[in-house]
Write a protein that holds these residues in place. Structure first.
Motif, mmCIF file in Angstrom:
data_model
loop_
_atom_site.group_PDB
_atom_site.id
_atom_site.type_symbol
_atom_site.label_atom_id
_atom_site.label_comp_id
_atom_site.label_asym_id
_atom_site.label_seq_id
_atom_site.Cartn_x
_atom_site.Cartn_y
_atom_site.Cartn_z
ATOM 1 N N UNK A 1 -11.411 5.512 -4.962
ATOM 2 C CA UNK A 1 -10.409 5.905 -5.948
ATOM 3 C C UNK A 1 -10.940 6.985 -6.885
ATOM 4 N N UNK A 2 -12.233 6.899 -7.212
ATOM 5 C CA UNK A 2 -12.805 7.858 -8.170
ATOM 6 C C UNK A 2 -12.849 9.282 -7.610
ATOM 7 N N UNK A 3 -12.743 9.431 -6.289
ATOM 8 C CA UNK A 3 -12.779 10.763 -5.679
ATOM 9 C C UNK A 3 -11.382 11.385 -5.528
ATOM 10 N N UNK A 4 -10.347 10.636 -5.840
ATOM 11 C CA UNK A 4 -8.982 11.129 -5.688
ATOM 12 C C UNK A 4 -8.611 12.072 -6.834
ATOM 13 N N UNK A 5 -7.583 12.895 -6.649
ATOM 14 C CA UNK A 5 -7.055 13.655 -7.782
ATOM 15 C C UNK A 5 -6.714 12.699 -8.923
ATOM 16 N N UNK A 6 -6.894 13.131 -10.130
ATOM 17 C CA UNK A 6 -6.741 12.240 -11.288
ATOM 18 C C UNK A 6 -5.377 11.558 -11.336
ATOM 19 N N UNK A 7 -4.321 12.270 -10.926
ATOM 20 C CA UNK A 7 -2.980 11.676 -11.011
ATOM 21 C C UNK A 7 -2.700 10.685 -9.879
ATOM 22 N N UNK A 8 -3.706 10.429 -9.027
ATOM 23 C CA UNK A 8 -3.545 9.428 -7.969
ATOM 24 C C UNK A 8 -4.491 8.234 -8.148
ATOM 25 N N UNK A 9 -5.232 8.192 -9.214
ATOM 26 C CA UNK A 9 -6.155 7.071 -9.466
ATOM 27 C C UNK A 9 -5.390 5.947 -10.156
ATOM 28 N N UNK A 10 -4.667 5.191 -9.376
ATOM 29 C CA UNK A 10 -3.750 4.208 -9.948
ATOM 30 C C UNK A 10 -3.724 2.937 -9.104
ATOM 31 N N UNK A 11 -2.777 2.064 -9.414
ATOM 32 C CA UNK A 11 -2.667 0.789 -8.706
ATOM 33 C C UNK A 11 -2.339 0.986 -7.228
ATOM 34 N N UNK A 12 -1.605 2.038 -6.898
ATOM 35 C CA UNK A 12 -1.299 2.323 -5.501
ATOM 36 C C UNK A 12 -2.588 2.611 -4.738
ATOM 37 N N UNK A 13 -3.443 3.442 -5.323
ATOM 38 C CA UNK A 13 -4.720 3.779 -4.691
ATOM 39 C C UNK A 13 -5.603 2.546 -4.536
ATOM 40 N N UNK A 14 -5.599 1.678 -5.533
ATOM 41 C CA UNK A 14 -6.394 0.457 -5.448
ATOM 42 C C UNK A 14 -5.906 -0.441 -4.322
ATOM 43 N N UNK A 15 -4.598 -0.457 -4.097
ATOM 44 C CA UNK A 15 -4.059 -1.251 -3.000
ATOM 45 C C UNK A 15 -4.452 -0.652 -1.655
ATOM 46 N N UNK A 16 -4.443 0.684 -1.562
ATOM 47 C CA UNK A 16 -4.894 1.339 -0.336
ATOM 48 C C UNK A 16 -6.356 0.992 -0.075
ATOM 49 N N UNK A 17 -7.169 1.011 -1.134
ATOM 50 C CA UNK A 17 -8.587 0.689 -1.011
ATOM 51 C C UNK A 17 -8.780 -0.702 -0.422
ATOM 52 N N UNK A 18 -7.950 -1.653 -0.851
ATOM 53 C CA UNK A 18 -8.031 -3.012 -0.301
ATOM 54 C C UNK A 18 -7.480 -3.068 1.118
ATOM 55 N N UNK A 19 -6.410 -2.315 1.372
ATOM 56 C CA UNK A 19 -5.754 -2.332 2.681
ATOM 57 C C UNK A 19 -6.664 -1.781 3.780
ATOM 58 N N UNK A 20 -7.510 -0.826 3.423
ATOM 59 C CA UNK A 20 -8.306 -0.130 4.421
ATOM 60 C C UNK A 20 -9.547 -0.927 4.840
#
Length: 354
Positions: free
Chosen positions: A289-308
């Motif tokens: 998540x920390x490597x994503x564009x700043x406007x994408x560091x959110x709960x959606x990204x955290x869910x992707x991190x868990x999903x992957x």
């Protein structure tokens, strides 16, 4: 996306044709009395799921016949063009690997990069393609137009009192919550992407003038893409399909933002297909998540991190898209991708869970 999303998840080919080359007469849609108010802006079409591109094309050779045009005069009277599909001249192919709305996982970006490298090696001219509008604009159009009635009304009406399955609950909650709760979420809790989503919907639907503005934006998008293709001189464009591995059970409703790449062709009413090209490697089972564009560091990204997590071995596809009515050329480019990549790996992830 009902053809291409499952194709991506299962490592097979999926193809959605131009909207005007597919009849919906006799089809059953998930709406009461088969009435779909989004049928003009985002029409559903009949597509094919197949093990290879030749099989996907074979379906349309059987489908696009004079009997279809006679039964539905609204369908473009175009039989399958074998000459275009079997052509072998080199092509100019555009590509991009991000729409700035939903950053693809490492495997998805590698899939585009390796596909373009192999197409170039095969003699095709591959050039970067600049999107006329980014995914923030495109996804707004997709969600707002589909939710413009408000409150998930036509979906719920179609159930005639039956309870929807649990997977729809997050979507229903977002679309039916009181406006004061929506304001509270936007003001104090939601990240930029969630706020963008919440701004697109109204519990009681859009005003007539808002819907009119939305349709004007959609028309502009289609014109801008037509001009972009014309000015760039590309025959087709290659880009991410589903930008993450297959959804885990019961998470697709919460990860629906990831379909921005798939739904682009629906907005444009252009033909598009997905072709599997690789699988997730062990060193790619992450979504930092920390490597994503700043406007994408959110709960959606955290869910992707868990999903992957645990997705090594899952298939990843690329999308191919061409302008309207150039379906055979789209299938031809898909076949070329299939030929140069030679993907023949069976998915291994989760095989011991069943």
């Amino acid at each position: 996306g009902s053809i291409r999303i499952p194709a991506c998840c299962n490592g097979i080919v999926g193809f959605k044709p131009s909207a005007a080359r597919s009849s919906t007469i006799g089809t059953c849609r998930a709406r009461k009395e088969n009435r779909v108010y989004t049928g003009i802006s985002n029409p559903g079409v009949i597509g094919s799921l197949a093990r290879c591109v030749d099989d996907a094309a074979l379906f349309f050779k059987a489908f696009w016949v004079p009997q279809l045009f006679q039964g539905d005069p609204n369908v473009a009277p175009m039989t399958f063009n074998d000459k275009t599909y079997e052509a072998n001249e080199k092509l100019t192919i555009g590509y991009f690997d991000s729409d700035s709305w939903f950053e693809p996982c490492q495997t998805s970006k590698r899939a585009v990069r390796e596909t373009i490298e192999k197409l170039t090696k095969a003699g095709h001219k591959c050039v970067p393609f600049a999107l006329p509008r980014d995914g923030w604009f495109n996804y707004r159009l997709m969600l707002a137009s589909n939710a413009s009635e408000g409150g998930f009304k036509s979906f719920l009406d179609a159930l005639d009192g039956e309870q929807p399955v649990d997977i729809y609950n997050p979507m229903i909650m977002m679309l039916t919550m009181p406006d004061v709760f929506r304001w509270f979420l936007k003001t104090f809790i939601a990240g930029k992407r969630q706020t963008h989503l919440l701004n697109m919907i109204r519990r009681k639907g859009l005003m007539a003038w808002e819907l009119g503005e939305l349709m004007a934006d959609l028309q502009e998008l289609r014109q801008e893409w037509a001009l972009a293709f014309s000015h760039s001189g590309v025959d087709a464009v290659v880009f991410p399909a589903l930008p993450i591995p297959a959804f885990r059970h019961f998470t697709s409703g919460q990860l629906s933002s990831s379909v921005s790449y798939i739904f682009l062709a629906n907005l444009l009413m252009w033909p598009s297909g997905t072709v599997p090209v690789t699988t997730v490697r062990e060193d790619e089972v992450l979504y930092p998540v920390e490597d994503l564009p700043e406007d994408q560091r959110d709960a959606i990204a955290q869910m992707v991190e868990a999903n992957i997590e645990g997705s090594a071995g899952m298939p990843i596809s690329v999308s191919v898209m061409t302008p309207a009515y150039r379906d055979e050329e789209c299938l031809r480019v898909m076949k070329e991708v299939e030929k140069v990549v030679q993907f023949n790996v069976k998915p291994q992830a989760f095989k011991n869970h069943f």
